[in-house]
Structures are given as structure tokens and as C-alpha cells.
Design a protein around this motif. Structure first.
Motif, PDB file in Angstrom:
ATOM      1  N   GLY A  78       0.753  -1.283  -0.024  1.00 49.35           N
ATOM      2  CA  GLY A  78       0.125  -0.122  -0.010  1.00 49.35           C
ATOM      3  C   GLY A  78       0.686   1.324   0.157  1.00 49.35           C
ATOM      4  O   GLY A  78       0.252   2.431   0.021  1.00 49.35           O
ATOM      5  N   SER A  79       1.994   1.049   0.024  1.00 53.51           N
ATOM      6  CA  SER A  79       3.174   2.169   0.008  1.00 53.51           C
ATOM      7  C   SER A  79       3.205   2.880  -1.573  1.00 53.51           C
ATOM      8  O   SER A  79       2.533   2.276  -2.281  1.00 53.51           O
ATOM      9  N   ALA A  80       3.625   4.088  -1.649  1.00 50.19           N
ATOM     10  CA  ALA A  80       3.791   4.712  -2.823  1.00 50.19           C
ATOM     11  C   ALA A  80       4.478   3.775  -3.918  1.00 50.19           C
ATOM     12  O   ALA A  80       4.095   3.732  -4.944  1.00 50.19           O
ATOM     13  N   LYS A  81       5.483   3.245  -3.323  1.00 47.29           N
ATOM     14  CA  LYS A  81       6.366   2.346  -4.346  1.00 47.29           C
ATOM     15  C   LYS A  81       5.481   0.879  -4.658  1.00 47.29           C
ATOM     16  O   LYS A  81       5.520   0.305  -5.879  1.00 47.29           O
ATOM     17  N   GLY A  82       4.870   0.660  -3.763  1.00 51.13           N
ATOM     18  CA  GLY A  82       3.988  -0.783  -3.962  1.00 51.13           C
ATOM     19  C   GLY A  82       2.790  -0.340  -4.889  1.00 51.13           C
ATOM     20  O   GLY A  82       2.743  -1.269  -5.750  1.00 51.13           O
ATOM     21  N   ARG A  83       2.087   0.739  -4.667  1.00 49.42           N
ATOM     22  CA  ARG A  83       1.014   1.210  -5.622  1.00 49.42           C
ATOM     23  C   ARG A  83       1.596   1.362  -6.957  1.00 49.42           C
ATOM     24  O   ARG A  83       0.909   1.015  -7.996  1.00 49.42           O
ATOM     25  N   GLU A  84       2.781   1.889  -7.097  1.00 51.30           N
ATOM     26  CA  GLU A  84       3.251   2.330  -8.447  1.00 51.30           C
ATOM     27  C   GLU A  84       3.894   1.014  -9.212  1.00 51.30           C
ATOM     28  O   GLU A  84       3.388   0.871 -10.329  1.00 51.30           O
ATOM     29  N   LEU A  85       4.417   0.106  -8.491  1.00 46.61           N
ATOM     30  CA  LEU A  85       4.852  -1.017  -9.007  1.00 46.61           C
ATOM     31  C   LEU A  85       3.674  -1.990  -9.592  1.00 46.61           C
ATOM     32  O   LEU A  85       3.708  -2.716 -10.431  1.00 46.61           O
ATOM     33  N   LEU A  86       2.624  -2.119  -8.659  1.00 40.05           N
ATOM     34  CA  LEU A  86       1.442  -2.794  -9.016  1.00 40.05           C
ATOM     35  C   LEU A  86       0.622  -2.296 -10.127  1.00 40.05           C
ATOM     36  O   LEU A  86       0.354  -3.071 -11.149  1.00 40.05           O
ATOM     37  N   ALA A  87       0.785  -0.912 -10.475  1.00 42.44           N
ATOM     38  CA  ALA A  87       0.258  -0.364 -11.568  1.00 42.44           C
ATOM     39  C   ALA A  87       1.100  -0.276 -12.814  1.00 42.44           C
ATOM     40  O   ALA A  87       0.641  -0.568 -13.901  1.00 42.44           O
ATOM     41  N   ASN A  88       2.287  -0.315 -12.657  1.00 40.16           N
ATOM     42  CA  ASN A  88       3.539  -0.279 -13.575  1.00 40.16           C
ATOM     43  C   ASN A  88       4.555  -1.120 -13.422  1.00 40.16           C
ATOM     44  O   ASN A  88       5.590  -0.684 -12.722  1.00 40.16           O
ATOM     45  N   PRO A  89       4.690  -2.401 -13.617  1.00 37.72           N
ATOM     46  CA  PRO A  89       5.725  -3.193 -13.150  1.00 37.72           C
ATOM     47  C   PRO A  89       6.813  -3.191 -13.694  1.00 37.72           C
ATOM     48  O   PRO A  89       7.326  -4.146 -14.400  1.00 37.72           O
ATOM     49  N   LYS A  90       7.617  -2.018 -13.799  1.00 38.04           N
ATOM     50  CA  LYS A  90       8.819  -1.790 -14.316  1.00 38.04           C
ATOM     51  C   LYS A  90       9.610  -0.999 -13.238  1.00 38.04           C
ATOM     52  O   LYS A  90       8.876  -0.076 -12.712  1.00 38.04           O
ATOM     53  N   ALA A  91      10.815  -1.039 -13.447  1.00 32.69           N
ATOM     54  CA  ALA A  91      11.516  -0.415 -12.369  1.00 32.69           C
ATOM     55  C   ALA A  91      13.155  -0.280 -12.587  1.00 32.69           C
ATOM     56  O   ALA A  91      13.644  -1.010 -13.667  1.00 32.69           O
ATOM     57  N   ALA A  92      14.029   0.893 -12.123  1.00 35.37           N
ATOM     58  CA  ALA A  92      15.182   0.737 -12.079  1.00 35.37           C
ATOM     59  C   ALA A  92      15.777   0.972 -10.813  1.00 35.37           C
ATOM     60  O   ALA A  92      15.425   1.082  -9.644  1.00 35.37           O
ATOM     61  N   LEU A  93      17.157   0.256 -10.735  1.00 36.01           N
ATOM     62  CA  LEU A  93      17.762   0.111  -9.586  1.00 36.01           C
ATOM     63  C   LEU A  93      19.236   0.844  -9.736  1.00 36.01           C
ATOM     64  O   LEU A  93      19.574   0.698 -10.651  1.00 36.01           O
ATOM     65  N   LEU A  94      19.645   1.368  -8.538  1.00 33.76           N
ATOM     66  CA  LEU A  94      21.030   1.882  -8.480  1.00 33.76           C
ATOM     67  C   LEU A  94      21.741   1.616  -7.272  1.00 33.76           C
ATOM     68  O   LEU A  94      21.164   1.968  -6.302  1.00 33.76           O
ATOM     69  N   PHE A  95      22.941   0.985  -7.303  1.00 33.73           N
ATOM     70  CA  PHE A  95      23.596   0.777  -6.314  1.00 33.73           C
ATOM     71  C   PHE A  95      24.865   1.915  -6.587  1.00 33.73           C
ATOM     72  O   PHE A  95      25.499   1.718  -7.632  1.00 33.73           O
ATOM     73  N   HIS A  96      25.320   2.480  -5.317  1.00 35.32           N
ATOM     74  CA  HIS A  96      26.653   3.529  -5.407  1.00 35.32           C
ATOM     75  C   HIS A  96      27.260   3.204  -4.130  1.00 35.32           C
ATOM     76  O   HIS A  96      26.866   3.204  -3.093  1.00 35.32           O
ATOM     77  N   TRP A  97      28.715   2.877  -4.576  1.00 34.70           N
ATOM     78  CA  TRP A  97      29.437   2.440  -3.614  1.00 34.70           C
ATOM     79  C   TRP A  97      30.407   3.784  -3.529  1.00 34.70           C
ATOM     80  O   TRP A  97      31.729   3.502  -4.203  1.00 34.70           O
ATOM     81  N   LYS A  98      30.415   4.722  -2.859  1.00 39.56           N
ATOM     82  CA  LYS A  98      31.401   5.975  -3.026  1.00 39.56           C
ATOM     83  C   LYS A  98      32.757   5.508  -2.503  1.00 39.56           C
ATOM     84  O   LYS A  98      33.674   6.001  -3.026  1.00 39.56           O
ATOM     85  N   SER A  99      32.821   4.610  -1.516  1.00 34.12           N
ATOM     86  CA  SER A  99      34.423   4.101  -0.996  1.00 34.12           C
ATOM     87  C   SER A  99      34.879   3.301  -2.148  1.00 34.12           C
ATOM     88  O   SER A  99      36.203   3.605  -2.104  1.00 34.12           O
ATOM     89  N   LEU A 100      34.324   2.899  -2.947  1.00 35.78           N
ATOM     90  CA  LEU A 100      34.908   2.205  -4.312  1.00 35.78           C
ATOM     91  C   LEU A 100      34.927   2.896  -5.490  1.00 35.78           C
ATOM     92  O   LEU A 100      35.509   2.481  -6.359  1.00 35.78           O
ATOM     93  N   ARG A 101      34.243   4.059  -5.504  1.00 37.54           N
ATOM     94  CA  ARG A 101      34.013   4.922  -6.588  1.00 37.54           C
ATOM     95  C   ARG A 101      33.213   4.056  -7.660  1.00 37.54           C
ATOM     96  O   ARG A 101      33.974   3.950  -8.811  1.00 37.54           O
ATOM     97  N   ARG A 102      32.316   3.252  -7.717  1.00 41.13           N
ATOM     98  CA  ARG A 102      31.623   2.254  -8.438  1.00 41.13           C
ATOM     99  C   ARG A 102      29.996   2.445  -8.434  1.00 41.13           C
ATOM    100  O   ARG A 102      29.781   2.715  -7.401  1.00 41.13           O
ATOM    101  N   GLN A 103      29.686   2.012  -9.400  1.00 47.49           N
ATOM    102  CA  GLN A 103      27.954   1.931  -9.233  1.00 47.49           C
ATOM    103  C   GLN A 103      27.594   1.044 -10.324  1.00 47.49           C
ATOM    104  O   GLN A 103      28.240   0.626 -11.162  1.00 47.49           O
ATOM    105  N   ILE A 104      26.285   0.369 -10.052  1.00 47.77           N
ATOM    106  CA  ILE A 104      25.832  -0.475 -10.872  1.00 47.77           C
ATOM    107  C   ILE A 104      24.331  -0.101 -11.101  1.00 47.77           C
ATOM    108  O   ILE A 104      23.527   0.258  -9.974  1.00 47.77           O
ATOM    109  N   ARG A 105      23.852   0.042 -12.326  1.00 47.50           N
ATOM    110  CA  ARG A 105      22.553   0.468 -12.718  1.00 47.50           C
ATOM    111  C   ARG A 105      21.715  -0.783 -13.367  1.00 47.50           C
ATOM    112  O   ARG A 105      22.363  -1.491 -14.168  1.00 47.50           O
ATOM    113  N   ILE A 106      20.641  -1.042 -13.031  1.00 42.98           N
ATOM    114  CA  ILE A 106      19.882  -2.112 -13.321  1.00 42.98           C
ATOM    115  C   ILE A 106      18.451  -1.724 -13.873  1.00 42.98           C
ATOM    116  O   ILE A 106      17.838  -0.987 -13.158  1.00 42.98           O
ATOM    117  N   ARG A 107      17.966  -2.166 -14.820  1.00 40.56           N
ATOM    118  CA  ARG A 107      16.604  -1.899 -15.315  1.00 40.56           C
ATOM    119  C   ARG A 107      15.714  -3.482 -15.834  1.00 40.56           C
ATOM    120  O   ARG A 107      16.471  -4.178 -16.145  1.00 40.56           O
TER     121      ARG A 107
END
Length: 209
Positions: A78-107
Motif C-alpha cells: 500500500g506504500s507509494a512504491k508498492g502502488r506504483e509497481l503494481l500499476a506499472n511493473p517496471k523499475a530501475a535500481l542503482l547501487f552506488h558505493w562511494k568508497s569504491l567509486r563504483r556504481q551498478i545500474r539495473i533496469r
């Protein structure tokens, strides 16, 4: 140095290496390094969704599980992200590790986890977190913090030894179609490699920074 002597990180950014690189293995390698270098929550990730008006929404959540099927987190549906994903089941993720100066993007596309998966994860949570899942009408207006604390205390007293999983609390799995690895480079000449799903295989493409 031969390819066999290289780490998986060296291999993925080696333009002469034409061998197959598994993006899931590379993700695990980077996450393990982040567990050493990050002070808090190396599994924290930014989750991006869109609302019914197409307006982007983003927030930090914790990675609660992953395998070759995808990346899992749990929430109140029932949260905002829950309602949004149930209505439009697509998403993007971002992992950012500042200590390593790296990031991973996922869609990718999103699916609900099974009841068994949700039950197992909820059972592993501390009692206080289980009570919190019942007490919070996540993303809905709240008059004061004292109301939330009082509701939590009331529920804590009402429940016995076992706190059941609420019907509205479960998990989502992001099934990746793209996974991009980014590594900091001198003078902003960063390394970027994009993996795209191609059936059961993954193609690999270097990108300009």
C-alpha cells in the motif's frame, strides 16, 4: 598478465578479453568488496518507479535477496512504491558505493515474489520490525509520531509469540534486462560496460563515460 590471472573486474573492462563475463558473478564480486569498504548498508539501493501521471519517484531501499531470477526487496504494497509497481511493473535500481567509486545500474520488469518467499523473509525479521509492518500505513498521512508509537505498542501487546505477515506486505523482484557497471577513471575517463539480456545469454558493450 593472462586472462586467467585477471580478476573478474579486470576482465570485464579488458577490451581484448572476448570471453563470456557473467554479470551476476561480477555483481557478487562488487557487493562482497562493498561489504568490506562501506560503513553502512552495502546492500542499499535507489529504487526508481513512476506514478500514474508518469512522474518519476525514487527512494532508497535494502536489497533483501538476489539470484539469477533478479533482485528482491520487501515492502508494504500500500506504500507509494508498492502502488506504483503494481500499476506499472517496471523499475530501475542503482547501487552506488562511494568508497569504491563504483556504481551498478539495473533496469527491468517487476514481479511479485511467491507467498512462500514472503513468509520466509518475514519470519526472519526481528519482532519489532514485524510489529512495525502492522503499525505503519506506509506513505499515508500521519498526525504525529506519538500516534505511530502508540499503535505499535498496542499491537505488540495484542500479538502473541507469533506475529503474522500482513496480507499487504510482500516482496517485488526486479528481473533485469540491463545491468550496467561503472568504475571511476582518471580525468573523468570512466569505465562503463552495459550487459543486455539476449535470451538466456548476455551481450556486453562498452559505453562512453
Amino acid at each position: 598478465m593472462t586472462h586467467s590471472d585477471q580478476t573478474i573486474t579486470d576482465q570485464v573492462f579488458d577490451d581484448d578479453n572476448k570471453g563470456n563475463i557473467d554479470p551476476f558473478e561480477l555483481f557478487e564480486a562488487w557487493l562482497e568488496e562493498a561489504k568490506v569498504s562501506e560503513i553502512n548498508d552495502p546492500g542499499a539501493m535507489a529504487l526508481a518507479t513512476v506514478d500514474s501521471d508518469g512522474l518519476p519517484d525514487v527512494r532508497m531501499v535494502l536489497l533483501n535477496g538476489r539470484d539469477r531470477r533478479g533482485f528482491v526487496f520487501f515492502t508494504n504494497f500500500g506504500s507509494a512504491k508498492g502502488r506504483e509497481l503494481l500499476a506499472n511493473p517496471k523499475a530501475a535500481l542503482l547501487f552506488h558505493w562511494k568508497s569504491l567509486r563504483r556504481q551498478i545500474r539495473i533496469r527491468g520488469a517487476v514481479e511479485e515474489v511467491s507467498t512462500a518467499e514472503a513468509d520466509a523473509y518475514f519470519a526472519s525479521r526481528p519482532r519489532g520490525s514485524k510489529i512495525g509492518a502492522h503499525a505503519s500505513a506506509q506513505s499515508r498521512p500521519l498526525g504525529s509520531r506519538s500516534e505511530l508509537v502508540a499503535r505499535s505498542r498496542t499491537l505488540d501487546a495484542e500479538f502473541g509469540d507469533e506475529v503474522p505477515r500482513p496480507d499487504y506486505w510482500s516482496g517485488f523482484r526486479i528481473k533485469p534486462v540491463e545491468i550496467e557497471f561503472w568504475k571511476d577513471g582518471e580525468f573523468r575517463l570512466h569505465d562503463r560496460v552495459l550487459f543486455r539480456a539476449d535470451g538466456d545469454a548476455w551481450s556486453r558493450q562498452r559505453l562512453n563515460p
